[in-house]
Design a protein around this motif. Sequence first.
Motif, short mmCIF file in Angstrom:
data_model
loop_
_atom_site.label_atom_id
_atom_site.label_comp_id
_atom_site.label_asym_id
_atom_site.label_seq_id
_atom_site.Cartn_x
_atom_site.Cartn_y
_atom_site.Cartn_z
N LEU A 427 1.38 -1.01 -0.49
CA LEU A 427 -0.06 0.03 -0.15
C LEU A 427 1.25 1.40 0.16
O LEU A 427 0.80 1.97 0.93
CB LEU A 427 -0.96 0.00 1.34
CG LEU A 427 -1.80 -1.15 1.46
CD1 LEU A 427 -3.22 -1.02 2.52
CD2 LEU A 427 -2.77 -1.31 0.07
N VAL A 428 1.91 1.64 -1.07
CA VAL A 428 2.31 2.33 -1.17
C VAL A 428 2.23 3.73 -0.73
O VAL A 428 2.59 4.98 -0.62
CB VAL A 428 3.73 2.20 -2.43
CG1 VAL A 428 2.73 2.29 -3.49
CG2 VAL A 428 5.20 3.19 -2.30
N MET A 429 0.72 4.05 -1.95
CA MET A 429 0.24 5.00 -2.03
C MET A 429 -0.29 5.20 0.14
O MET A 429 -0.41 7.05 -0.38
CB MET A 429 -0.75 4.92 -2.45
CG MET A 429 -2.19 4.32 -2.61
SD MET A 429 -1.99 2.86 -2.73
CE MET A 429 -3.53 1.74 -2.51
N LEU A 430 -0.49 4.63 0.54
CA LEU A 430 -0.71 5.05 2.00
C LEU A 430 0.84 5.10 2.71
O LEU A 430 0.57 6.14 4.21
CB LEU A 430 -1.87 3.90 2.60
CG LEU A 430 -3.21 3.89 2.05
CD1 LEU A 430 -4.04 3.30 2.48
CD2 LEU A 430 -4.34 5.51 2.11
N GLU A 431 1.78 4.77 2.48
CA GLU A 431 2.44 4.21 3.18
C GLU A 431 3.90 5.61 2.53
O GLU A 431 4.11 6.31 3.74
CB GLU A 431 3.33 3.50 3.44
CG GLU A 431 4.55 3.09 4.15
CD GLU A 431 5.23 2.16 4.44
OE1 GLU A 431 5.25 1.43 4.60
OE2 GLU A 431 4.55 0.77 3.43
N ARG A 432 3.50 6.33 1.33
CA ARG A 432 4.32 7.01 1.26
C ARG A 432 3.54 8.20 0.20
O ARG A 432 3.68 8.23 -1.18
CB ARG A 432 5.43 6.94 0.34
CG ARG A 432 7.00 5.67 1.33
CD ARG A 432 7.57 6.78 2.33
NE ARG A 432 8.02 7.58 1.35
CZ ARG A 432 9.46 7.17 0.95
NH1 ARG A 432 10.01 5.93 1.23
NH2 ARG A 432 10.54 8.34 0.87
N PRO A 433 2.78 8.53 0.81
CA PRO A 433 1.75 9.63 0.02
C PRO A 433 2.57 10.42 -1.09
O PRO A 433 1.91 11.00 -2.15
CB PRO A 433 0.27 10.27 0.80
CG PRO A 433 1.17 9.88 1.84
CD PRO A 433 1.95 8.65 1.90
N GLU A 434 3.35 11.50 -0.18
CA GLU A 434 3.75 12.74 -0.87
C GLU A 434 4.91 12.09 -2.43
O GLU A 434 4.07 13.00 -3.46
CB GLU A 434 4.91 13.32 0.43
CG GLU A 434 3.99 14.12 1.53
CD GLU A 434 3.93 12.96 2.55
OE1 GLU A 434 4.64 11.75 2.09
OE2 GLU A 434 3.93 13.64 3.56
N LEU A 435 5.50 10.98 -2.43
CA LEU A 435 6.03 10.89 -3.17
C LEU A 435 5.40 10.12 -4.73
O LEU A 435 5.28 11.01 -5.44
CB LEU A 435 6.95 9.08 -2.84
CG LEU A 435 8.51 9.04 -3.89
CD1 LEU A 435 9.36 8.68 -3.27
CD2 LEU A 435 7.04 7.80 -4.19
N VAL A 436 4.47 9.37 -3.47
CA VAL A 436 3.64 8.82 -4.86
C VAL A 436 2.90 10.22 -5.64
O VAL A 436 2.81 9.91 -6.50
CB VAL A 436 2.28 8.32 -4.13
CG1 VAL A 436 1.23 7.44 -5.35
CG2 VAL A 436 3.01 6.74 -3.77
N ASN A 437 2.63 11.13 -5.26
CA ASN A 437 1.74 12.32 -5.26
C ASN A 437 2.51 12.60 -6.32
O ASN A 437 1.67 13.43 -7.67
CB ASN A 437 1.57 13.33 -4.79
CG ASN A 437 -0.02 12.80 -3.58
OD1 ASN A 437 -1.05 11.30 -3.33
ND2 ASN A 437 -0.09 13.37 -2.21
#
Length: 459
Positions: A427-437
């Motif tokens: 769940l990388v989009m929850l774990e590292r949201p700023e980077l994914v954004n």
Amino acid sequence: MTDSKETAAKAVEAAAEVATEAATNWAKAGRHAGLAGAAIGVVAAGAAAGVAIERMTVGRGMRRRARLALDSAGPYGTLRGTPGAAVAEDGTELYYEVDEPGDPGSAGHHPAKHGKSGRDGRDGRGGRDGRDAPRERSAKQPARGKPVRAAQEAQGGLRKRLTAALGRRSAAPTVVFSHGYCLSQDSWHFQRAALRGTVRTVHWDQRSHGRSARGRGQLDGTEEVTIDLLGRDLKAVLDAAVPEGPIVLVGHSMGGMTVMALADQFPDFVAERVIGVALIGTSAGRLSEVSYGLPSMGVKAFHWLAPGVLKALGWQSEIVERGRRATADLFAGLIKRYSFGTPEQVDPGIARFGERLIEATPIDVVAEFFPAFAVHDKTEALVAYDAVPALVLAGENDLITPADHSRTIAEVLPDAELECVPGAGHLVMLERPELVNEHLVSLVERATARARSSRHARA
């Protein structure tokens, strides 16, 4: 020394208690499943030992109160848009929401439409009468937690970049998000917040998940779930929610496979309408080889037993759901392990949000979808996206769709930006949201610029 021995003895005793409870619950759930039921009981018993120390030091009532407190305080999954429904080929209603750029109404709360009552007291959606769905509150309520504040601080700059990149609204794309297995559209909470009000976005729930209806073909036994079926579901959503204009597709895990299936079955549509694609924590095939972090001997046993075990448990869904509630602590630990690469560093509110999303997926839905992954193979279909900017992103510690699967996808897509995030999990989009954004905004910028250049060249 005496204290250490007493502590160790208490830990062993607690582990035995948890293991016995978990094994008993799951053995009851699978008592008609023979070897499969026994196997689930053994797996549950072994995993239960991992939460023994917590249960020894923190009472069950306190843990339950802590979960309720996190549920009420967390702002995650509260963003709502303008609702709509697409109809799949078998008549299944697929729920989606649209956030329009510059539309203040998209930030408000829109109650989800309720489907007709289904079996087992469900309301026709993936969840059980909405009781397990994430709590919905006004999007105006202030966000809490360090991850939320950090994401909000970064969103202003990202929105300015997007506004400058998109230029004329008529040329701006619609970004369509497809979620993963046992999740819902709310799993994109941080990405939705980052793009909100700047670019048109569509978030939808895959059949039998979230607010979409239970798959009709699955309820009446006329059709099994396949990744190809999910690709056709996505096409129905696109026809209803994005009838014209350029599209950027974003898919996580099963959602990424759905995006691949769309290309496999509708290559002309993809060539005409899709100007960018993001494949996050997903795979183009070979999922039957994934070890899930198990020892080599356990991998073969898992792949051999899992489909039958899940199918048997799906037949006893009411008993199993009671067992899931009784062993909530056990599954919280398992979900953290398989969702996040560094679970000890994840904000407790986010960890609990991930649990709630997964808990809301009924066991019979889990069972229906699982066999589709073993036969999923869409490597050749990826070529449909080789002419557009692509983002391929994965957590380096992903145990479900390993980062090597993303590297394989990137090799097929010559214009792909590959990002394997150290320490992150599934769940990388929850774990590292700023980077994914950040990477998603860059993708939309690249896709929009490329599409404009192509139109000018043709003119």
